[in-house]
Design an enzyme around this catalytic site. Structure first.
Site, PDB file in Angstrom:
ATOM      1  N   PHE A  16     -14.323   3.665   2.329  1.00 15.24           N
ATOM      2  CA  PHE A  16     -13.289   2.844   1.718  1.00 15.24           C
ATOM      3  C   PHE A  16     -12.684   3.584   0.524  1.00 15.24           C
ATOM      4  CE2 PHE A  16     -11.244  -0.508  -0.639  1.00 15.24           C
ATOM      5  CZ  PHE A  16     -10.581  -1.158   0.388  1.00 15.24           C
ATOM      6  N   VAL A  17     -11.404   3.860   0.603  1.00 18.55           N
ATOM      7  CA  VAL A  17     -10.736   4.654  -0.434  1.00 18.55           C
ATOM      8  C   VAL A  17      -9.723   3.821  -1.215  1.00 18.55           C
ATOM      9  CG1 VAL A  17     -11.055   6.864   0.739  1.00 18.55           C
ATOM     10  CG2 VAL A  17      -9.024   5.495   1.240  1.00 18.55           C
TER      11      VAL A  17
ATOM     12  N   ASP B 156       0.231   3.316   4.275  1.00 23.64           N
ATOM     13  CA  ASP B 156      -0.709   4.102   3.488  1.00 23.64           C
ATOM     14  C   ASP B 156      -1.813   4.691   4.360  1.00 23.64           C
ATOM     15  OD1 ASP B 156      -1.797   1.589   3.983  1.00 23.64           O
ATOM     16  OD2 ASP B 156      -2.395   1.193   1.920  1.00 23.64           O
TER      17      ASP B 156
ATOM     18  N   LYS C  93      -7.914   7.161   9.203  1.00 25.33           N
ATOM     19  CA  LYS C  93      -9.369   7.043   9.154  1.00 25.33           C
ATOM     20  C   LYS C  93      -9.991   7.377  10.492  1.00 25.33           C
ATOM     21  CE  LYS C  93     -10.833   3.771   5.862  1.00 25.33           C
ATOM     22  NZ  LYS C  93     -11.491   2.522   5.492  1.00 25.33           N
TER      23      LYS C  93
ATOM     24  N   ASP D  56      -5.467  -0.137  -2.454  1.00 26.31           N
ATOM     25  CA  ASP D  56      -6.152  -1.069  -3.344  1.00 26.31           C
ATOM     26  C   ASP D  56      -7.493  -1.525  -2.811  1.00 26.31           C
ATOM     27  OD1 ASP D  56      -4.957  -2.678  -1.197  1.00 26.31           O
ATOM     28  OD2 ASP D  56      -5.693  -4.383  -2.352  1.00 26.31           O
TER      29      ASP D  56
ATOM     30  N   ASP E  94      -6.138   2.477   9.980  1.00 25.52           N
ATOM     31  CA  ASP E  94      -7.573   2.177  10.049  1.00 25.52           C
ATOM     32  C   ASP E  94      -7.868   1.538  11.405  1.00 25.52           C
ATOM     33  OD1 ASP E  94     -10.203   1.609   9.489  1.00 25.52           O
ATOM     34  OD2 ASP E  94      -9.816   0.139   7.931  1.00 25.52           O
TER      35      ASP E  94
ATOM     36  N   ARG F 100      -4.527   0.542  -7.468  1.00 25.54           N
ATOM     37  CA  ARG F 100      -3.345   1.152  -6.826  1.00 25.54           C
ATOM     38  C   ARG F 100      -2.730   2.246  -7.703  1.00 25.54           C
ATOM     39  NH1 ARG F 100      -1.938  -1.865  -2.277  1.00 25.54           N
ATOM     40  NH2 ARG F 100      -2.163  -4.108  -2.416  1.00 25.54           N
TER      41      ARG F 100
ATOM     42  N   GLY G 167       0.769  -1.243   0.000  1.00 23.28           N
ATOM     43  CA  GLY G 167       0.000   0.000   0.000  1.00 23.28           C
ATOM     44  C   GLY G 167       0.794   1.283   0.000  1.00 23.28           C
TER      45      GLY G 167
HETATM   46  P1  IMP Z   1      -5.398  -1.444   9.744  1.00 25.60           P
HETATM   47  O1  IMP Z   1      -6.864  -1.783   9.816  1.00 25.60           O
HETATM   48  O2  IMP Z   1      -5.077  -0.154  10.454  1.00 25.60           O
HETATM   49  O3  IMP Z   1      -4.554  -2.586  10.211  1.00 25.60           O
HETATM   50  O4  IMP Z   1      -5.085  -1.208   8.215  1.00 25.60           O
HETATM   51  C1  IMP Z   1      -4.572  -2.263   7.484  1.00 25.60           C
HETATM   52  C2  IMP Z   1      -4.425  -2.030   6.038  1.00 25.60           C
HETATM   53  O5  IMP Z   1      -5.719  -2.083   5.504  1.00 25.60           O
HETATM   54  C3  IMP Z   1      -3.841  -0.735   5.531  1.00 25.60           C
HETATM   55  O6  IMP Z   1      -2.452  -0.730   5.490  1.00 25.60           O
HETATM   56  C4  IMP Z   1      -4.424  -0.730   4.133  1.00 25.60           C
HETATM   57  O7  IMP Z   1      -3.612  -1.502   3.279  1.00 25.60           O
HETATM   58  C5  IMP Z   1      -5.768  -1.408   4.322  1.00 25.60           C
HETATM   59  N1  IMP Z   1      -6.869  -0.438   4.370  1.00 25.60           N
HETATM   60  C6  IMP Z   1      -7.512   0.075   5.439  1.00 25.60           C
HETATM   61  N2  IMP Z   1      -8.467   0.943   5.059  1.00 25.60           N
HETATM   62  C7  IMP Z   1      -8.425   0.973   3.704  1.00 25.60           C
HETATM   63  C8  IMP Z   1      -9.161   1.691   2.688  1.00 25.60           C
HETATM   64  O8  IMP Z   1     -10.064   2.494   2.935  1.00 25.60           O
HETATM   65  N3  IMP Z   1      -8.807   1.428   1.409  1.00 25.60           N
HETATM   66  C9  IMP Z   1      -7.822   0.565   1.053  1.00 25.60           C
HETATM   67  N4  IMP Z   1      -7.101  -0.112   1.949  1.00 25.60           N
HETATM   68  C10 IMP Z   1      -7.411   0.089   3.267  1.00 25.60           C
HETATM   69 MG    MG Z   2      -4.524  -3.243   0.979  1.00 28.70          MG
END
Ligand code: IMP
Ligand code: MG
Length: 182
Positions: A151-152, A98, A130, A158, A101, A164, A43
């Site tokens: 969701f972006v 990236d 986020k 991606d 979340d 991407r 990402g």
């Molecule tokens: P986490 O939920 O903070 O562990 O985020 C994990 C990964 O989920 C990030 O590094 C992104 O690759 C992916 N991700 C989270 N939110 C989004 C989104 O809105 N779009 C695309 N990928 C996302």
């Molecule tokens: Mg991803």
């Protein structure tokens, strides 16, 4: 704009202006130090390339390939795809991702780094943060943009490995979600 994008959140020029500011701040904060950048892949690859070219400091880069996300919902599991991770003992580590979340990814990488490696310092830099309740208590030291809970895709982000290469960041619509669902 491809037809699967409901709205553009940040155009490329807006992203790059923000990266100028972030890079200036990081360069100031690490003046006189040598950085070890750990980029969470895939990402952050475009973010990494654009950000690091704006930081005129001596630095090393290592990409860590991890995944935790399938479709538009986090799985709660982090897979490290590498067996051999960079030696960061005594180094000033800047983690790049990236998007922050649920926090699961950054939390588990921080944990692993803190336990095993003995870095001199550890900070987190994300392009997007986020506005959601985190599953793991974790925050970033450098943030490009705070975004709502949508969701972006694009600029490295991606949906099931698609989109991407969009130069901007946009919100995916239902059509896109259906098209590449798995
Ligand atoms: P986490 O939920 O903070 O562990 O985020 C994990 C990964 O989920 C990030 O590094 C992104 O690759 C992916 N991700 C989270 N939110 C989004 C989104 O809105 N779009 C695309 N990928 C996302
Ligand atoms: Mg991803």
């Amino acid at each position: 704009m491809v037809s699967d994008i409901a709205k553009v959140l940040y155009q490329e020029s807006t992203i790059l202006s923000r990266l100028d500011e972030m890079a200036r701040q990081i360069t100031g904060d690490y003046k006189g130090k040598e950085l070890t950048v750990i980029a969470i892949l895939n990402g952050s690859f475009i973010f990494m390339a654009d950000l690091l070219r704006r930081i005129p400091l001596p630095l090393q880069v290592d990409g860590w390939s991890v995944s935790s996300y399938h479709g538009t919902n986090t799985t709660g599991r982090i897979n490290f795809r590498q067996t051999q991770l960079a030696d960061v003992k005594g180094r000033h580590v800047l983690l790049l991702d990236d998007i922050l979340d649920s926090g699961l990814t950054i939390h588990s990488i921080k944990e692993r780094l803190e336990k095993e490696a003995g870095a001199a310092s550890l900070r987190v830099c994300v392009l997007l943060r986020k506005n959601v309740e985190r599953v793991r208590h974790v925050d970033a030291d450098y943030v490009g943009f705070d975004i709502p809970n949508e969701f972006v895709v694009g600029y490295g982000l991606d949906y099931n490995e698609r989109y991407r290469n969009l130069p901007y960041i946009g919100v995916l619509n239902e059509e896109g979600i259906r098209r590449y669902a798995r």
